[in-house]
Design a protein around this motif. Structure first.
Motif, PDB file in Angstrom:
ATOM      1  N   PHE A   1       0.801  -1.225   0.000  1.00  0.00           N
ATOM      2  CA  PHE A   1       0.000   0.000   0.000  1.00  0.00           C
ATOM      3  C   PHE A   1       0.836   1.279   0.000  1.00  0.00           C
ATOM      4  N   TYR A   2       2.115   1.196   0.352  1.00  0.00           N
ATOM      5  CA  TYR A   2       2.884   2.415   0.651  1.00  0.00           C
ATOM      6  C   TYR A   2       3.415   3.189  -0.571  1.00  0.00           C
ATOM      7  N   ARG A   3       3.427   2.563  -1.721  1.00  0.00           N
ATOM      8  CA  ARG A   3       4.059   3.163  -2.909  1.00  0.00           C
ATOM      9  C   ARG A   3       5.528   3.517  -2.619  1.00  0.00           C
TER      10      ARG A   3
ATOM     11  N   THR B   1       1.652 -10.907  11.169  1.00  0.00           N
ATOM     12  CA  THR B   1       0.427 -10.114  11.154  1.00  0.00           C
ATOM     13  C   THR B   1       0.762  -8.662  11.508  1.00  0.00           C
ATOM     14  N   ALA B   2      -0.180  -7.791  11.241  1.00  0.00           N
ATOM     15  CA  ALA B   2      -0.061  -6.411  11.715  1.00  0.00           C
ATOM     16  C   ALA B   2      -1.435  -5.991  12.230  1.00  0.00           C
ATOM     17  N   ASN B   3      -1.419  -5.207  13.272  1.00  0.00           N
ATOM     18  CA  ASN B   3      -2.655  -4.671  13.843  1.00  0.00           C
ATOM     19  C   ASN B   3      -3.597  -5.761  14.343  1.00  0.00           C
TER      20      ASN B   3
ATOM     21  N   GLY C   1       6.904  -2.173  16.781  1.00  0.00           N
ATOM     22  CA  GLY C   1       6.107  -1.000  17.138  1.00  0.00           C
ATOM     23  C   GLY C   1       6.092   0.013  16.014  1.00  0.00           C
ATOM     24  N   TRP C   2       4.903   0.263  15.460  1.00  0.00           N
ATOM     25  CA  TRP C   2       4.843   1.326  14.444  1.00  0.00           C
ATOM     26  C   TRP C   2       4.529   2.669  15.099  1.00  0.00           C
ATOM     27  N   ALA C   3       4.957   3.717  14.403  1.00  0.00           N
ATOM     28  CA  ALA C   3       4.841   5.083  14.949  1.00  0.00           C
ATOM     29  C   ALA C   3       5.534   5.176  16.309  1.00  0.00           C
ATOM     30  N   ALA C   4       6.746   4.674  16.363  1.00  0.00           N
ATOM     31  CA  ALA C   4       7.476   4.643  17.642  1.00  0.00           C
ATOM     32  C   ALA C   4       7.698   6.044  18.225  1.00  0.00           C
TER      33      ALA C   4
ATOM     34  N   GLY D   1       5.297   8.253  17.893  1.00  0.00           N
ATOM     35  CA  GLY D   1       3.950   8.828  17.897  1.00  0.00           C
ATOM     36  C   GLY D   1       3.805   9.836  16.775  1.00  0.00           C
ATOM     37  N   ARG D   2       4.421   9.494  15.621  1.00  0.00           N
ATOM     38  CA  ARG D   2       4.412  10.385  14.442  1.00  0.00           C
ATOM     39  C   ARG D   2       4.885  11.792  14.831  1.00  0.00           C
ATOM     40  N   ALA D   3       5.916  11.810  15.650  1.00  0.00           N
ATOM     41  CA  ALA D   3       6.617  13.039  16.095  1.00  0.00           C
ATOM     42  C   ALA D   3       5.865  13.813  17.173  1.00  0.00           C
ATOM     43  N   GLU D   4       4.652  13.388  17.475  1.00  0.00           N
ATOM     44  CA  GLU D   4       3.868  14.116  18.481  1.00  0.00           C
ATOM     45  C   GLU D   4       4.493  14.010  19.871  1.00  0.00           C
TER      46      GLU D   4
ATOM     47  N   PRO E   1      14.683  13.541  22.300  1.00  0.00           N
ATOM     48  CA  PRO E   1      13.421  12.867  22.624  1.00  0.00           C
ATOM     49  C   PRO E   1      13.177  11.652  21.713  1.00  0.00           C
ATOM     50  N   ALA E   2      13.614  11.734  20.456  1.00  0.00           N
ATOM     51  CA  ALA E   2      13.405  10.591  19.542  1.00  0.00           C
ATOM     52  C   ALA E   2      14.208   9.385  20.020  1.00  0.00           C
ATOM     53  N   GLN E   3      15.445   9.625  20.426  1.00  0.00           N
ATOM     54  CA  GLN E   3      16.261   8.500  20.927  1.00  0.00           C
ATOM     55  C   GLN E   3      15.599   7.880  22.157  1.00  0.00           C
TER      56      GLN E   3
ATOM     57  N   VAL F   1      10.939   3.322  12.626  1.00  0.00           N
ATOM     58  CA  VAL F   1      10.970   4.788  12.605  1.00  0.00           C
ATOM     59  C   VAL F   1      11.285   5.265  11.201  1.00  0.00           C
ATOM     60  N   LYS F   2      10.569   6.303  10.791  1.00  0.00           N
ATOM     61  CA  LYS F   2      10.801   6.882   9.468  1.00  0.00           C
ATOM     62  C   LYS F   2      11.377   8.280   9.642  1.00  0.00           C
ATOM     63  N   SER F   3      12.415   8.579   8.870  1.00  0.00           N
ATOM     64  CA  SER F   3      12.858   9.967   8.758  1.00  0.00           C
ATOM     65  C   SER F   3      13.409  10.179   7.359  1.00  0.00           C
TER      66      SER F   3
HETATM   67  N1  LIG Z   1       1.333  -1.675  10.064  1.00  0.00           N
HETATM   68  C1  LIG Z   1       0.739  -0.500  10.046  1.00  0.00           C
HETATM   69  O1  LIG Z   1      -0.482  -0.403   9.969  1.00  0.00           O
HETATM   70  C2  LIG Z   1       1.583   0.738  10.115  1.00  0.00           C
HETATM   71  C3  LIG Z   1       0.961   1.979  10.335  1.00  0.00           C
HETATM   72  C4  LIG Z   1       1.758   3.116  10.407  1.00  0.00           C
HETATM   73  C5  LIG Z   1       3.128   3.010  10.259  1.00  0.00           C
HETATM   74  N2  LIG Z   1       3.707   1.793  10.007  1.00  0.00           N
HETATM   75  C6  LIG Z   1       5.180   1.671   9.801  1.00  0.00           C
HETATM   76  O2  LIG Z   1       5.852   2.277  10.882  1.00  0.00           O
HETATM   77  C7  LIG Z   1       6.754   3.277  10.376  1.00  0.00           C
HETATM   78  C8  LIG Z   1       6.957   4.378  11.400  1.00  0.00           C
HETATM   79  O3  LIG Z   1       5.746   5.065  11.651  1.00  0.00           O
HETATM   80  P1  LIG Z   1       5.437   6.530  11.090  1.00  0.00           P
HETATM   81  O4  LIG Z   1       6.306   6.778   9.919  1.00  0.00           O
HETATM   82  O5  LIG Z   1       3.966   6.658  10.897  1.00  0.00           O
HETATM   83  O6  LIG Z   1       5.766   7.485  12.309  1.00  0.00           O
HETATM   84  P2  LIG Z   1       7.067   7.773  13.203  1.00  0.00           P
HETATM   85  O7  LIG Z   1       8.248   7.021  12.722  1.00  0.00           O
HETATM   86  O8  LIG Z   1       6.633   7.650  14.625  1.00  0.00           O
HETATM   87  O9  LIG Z   1       7.273   9.336  12.955  1.00  0.00           O
HETATM   88  C9  LIG Z   1       7.733   9.819  11.721  1.00  0.00           C
HETATM   89  C10 LIG Z   1       7.835  11.331  11.861  1.00  0.00           C
HETATM   90  O10 LIG Z   1       8.840  11.654  12.830  1.00  0.00           O
HETATM   91  C11 LIG Z   1       9.794  12.561  12.260  1.00  0.00           C
HETATM   92  N3  LIG Z   1      11.098  12.219  12.830  1.00  0.00           N
HETATM   93  C12 LIG Z   1      11.809  11.069  12.680  1.00  0.00           C
HETATM   94  N4  LIG Z   1      12.940  11.105  13.398  1.00  0.00           N
HETATM   95  C13 LIG Z   1      12.968  12.300  14.014  1.00  0.00           C
HETATM   96  C14 LIG Z   1      13.871  12.938  14.911  1.00  0.00           C
HETATM   97  N5  LIG Z   1      14.989  12.330  15.302  1.00  0.00           N
HETATM   98  N6  LIG Z   1      13.587  14.189  15.345  1.00  0.00           N
HETATM   99  C15 LIG Z   1      12.456  14.816  14.948  1.00  0.00           C
HETATM  100  N7  LIG Z   1      11.541  14.268  14.120  1.00  0.00           N
HETATM  101  C16 LIG Z   1      11.798  13.021  13.661  1.00  0.00           C
HETATM  102  C17 LIG Z   1       9.720  12.343  10.779  1.00  0.00           C
HETATM  103  O11 LIG Z   1      10.012  13.528  10.095  1.00  0.00           O
HETATM  104  P3  LIG Z   1      11.260  13.628   9.066  1.00  0.00           P
HETATM  105  O12 LIG Z   1      11.013  12.597   7.997  1.00  0.00           O
HETATM  106  O13 LIG Z   1      11.181  15.032   8.566  1.00  0.00           O
HETATM  107  O14 LIG Z   1      12.499  13.347   9.875  1.00  0.00           O
HETATM  108  C18 LIG Z   1       8.238  11.990  10.578  1.00  0.00           C
HETATM  109  O15 LIG Z   1       7.472  13.171  10.478  1.00  0.00           O
HETATM  110  C19 LIG Z   1       6.081   3.714   9.063  1.00  0.00           C
HETATM  111  O16 LIG Z   1       6.952   4.440   8.230  1.00  0.00           O
HETATM  112  C20 LIG Z   1       5.645   2.383   8.518  1.00  0.00           C
HETATM  113  O17 LIG Z   1       6.735   1.687   7.933  1.00  0.00           O
HETATM  114  C21 LIG Z   1       2.951   0.664   9.952  1.00  0.00           C
END
Ligand SMILES: NC(=O)c1ccc[n+]([C@@H]2O[C@H](COP(=O)([O-])OP(=O)(O)OC[C@H]3O[C@@H](n4cnc5c(N)ncnc54)[C@H](OP(=O)(O)O)[C@@H]3O)[C@@H](O)[C@H]2O)c1
Length: 292
Positions: free
Chosen positions: A61-63, A156-158, A201-204, A206-209, A227-229, A244-246
């Protein structure tokens, strides 16, 4: 050794959790959601490879799979040095559609196997009433994929505890769920631990929140870390594999630098007591993303 004990021995982001049948998975994964092929995703993945990442979390789904495929190929690093995950999207929960989806994934990734294939969500929508039968059939097909060498591990996921009962035969190796400070899903984690299923753990972050939360910032500052570390180490100290995505080269690198500090038991307790924060709002039964 269970996953919590394994994680206590990690010294670098290249160290691996060992799954039930001996397959090794690097303890930190690079997320590829929003690393879109059409937006120069390959350059982001190349930078992540230069930063040391070998574990990529992709999905049909991610393209992002063409980007991962291109970057891995052009890196010149042997395929077996990478751990690549993909997922079958919730609209493809039949054996036929899943097989077609996996074939597209393999084509896009330019590889003949993925290391881990996940069912992305257990049901296609809130109104999907026969999801159990669908999952039973689909899980049989996943086991075929494994026997045919198309995937090394299946999972599995979710999934919450009540979703697992309809999976017959092999136990999932991994369950990927939303997991971070403020959303620990303790029942799902406990279930997985008892059944030898590694939780990713996805969104480790919390999507930067989480990164601006005052208590998270204060504990991070006391350790001289970001804080991210702190958020990523929290997952590891719970025996969870953080994703984690960046897109930023410096953040990619610092997110891997997690092994020169340890959060104390008291800090872990404080972080686990913050209440629910940074929940995505998604839920596998009642708030499925892109539900129509
Ligand atoms: N199975 C599922 O249903 C599911 C759902 C959601 C996600 N996922 C997977 O989990 C992965 C991680 O989740 P996510 O991408 O949603 O959220 P995330 O990794 O919690 O947060 C990503 C956000 O944090 C920022 N960020 C990363 N490192 C940082 C740092 N050191 N300091 C400040 N900001 C930082 C990124 O911005 P920058 O890019 O600008 O650094 C981005 O905006 C996804 O990419 C995906 O592969 C799976």
């Amino acid at each position: 050794m269970d996953f919590l004990e394994q994680s206590s021995h990690f010294k670098s982001a290249d160290d691996c959790y060992e799954l039930a049948d001996g397959v090794k998975i690097p303890c930190l994964g690079f997320g590829t959601w929003k690393v879109f092929d059409e937006d120069g995703g390959a350059a982001v993945i190349k930078e992540a490879i230069s930063s040391g990442y070998r574990h990529f979390d992709a999905a049909a789904f991610y393209r992002s799979e063409k980007s991962v495929g291109q970057a891995v190929k052009e890196s010149g690093i042997p395929r077996d040095q990478f751990f690549i995950t993909s997922k079958i999207w919730k609209d493809d929960l039949t054996p036929e559609l899943a097989r077609k989806s996996l074939q597209r994934t393999l084509d896009d990734l330019k590889t003949d196997y993925v290391d881990l294939l996940l069912i992305h969500w257990p049901r296609s929508s809130r109104r999907d009433m026969n999801w159990q039968e669908k999952l039973t059939e689909l899980w049989g097909e996943f086991q075929q994929f494994k026997q045919q060498g198309l995937v090394r591990e299946i999972g599995t996921a979710n999934f919450l505890p009540h979703h697992f009962a309809c999976l017959k035969g092999e136990r999932p190796a991994v369950n990927q769920i939303e997991f971070h400070i403020g959303y620990e899903q303790t029942e799902a984690l406990q279930y997985c631990r008892e059944h030898g299923i590694l939780v990713e753990g996805w969104a480790a972050l919390g999507r930067a929140e989480l990164l601006t939360h005052f208590q998270i910032k204060a504990i991070a500052m006391a350790h001289g870390i970001t804080p991210a570390q702190l958020c990523l180490k929290f997952c590891l100290q719970k025996g969870v594999l953080p994703l984690v995505k960046s897109a930023d080269a410096q953040r990619m690198r610092s997110n891997r630098d997690l092994f020169s500090f340890t959060l104390t038991a008291n800090e872990m307790h404080v972080l686990s007591s913050l209440g629910q924060i940074a929940w995505s709002g998604e839920h596998p039964d009642t708030a499925i993303p892109f539900d129509r």
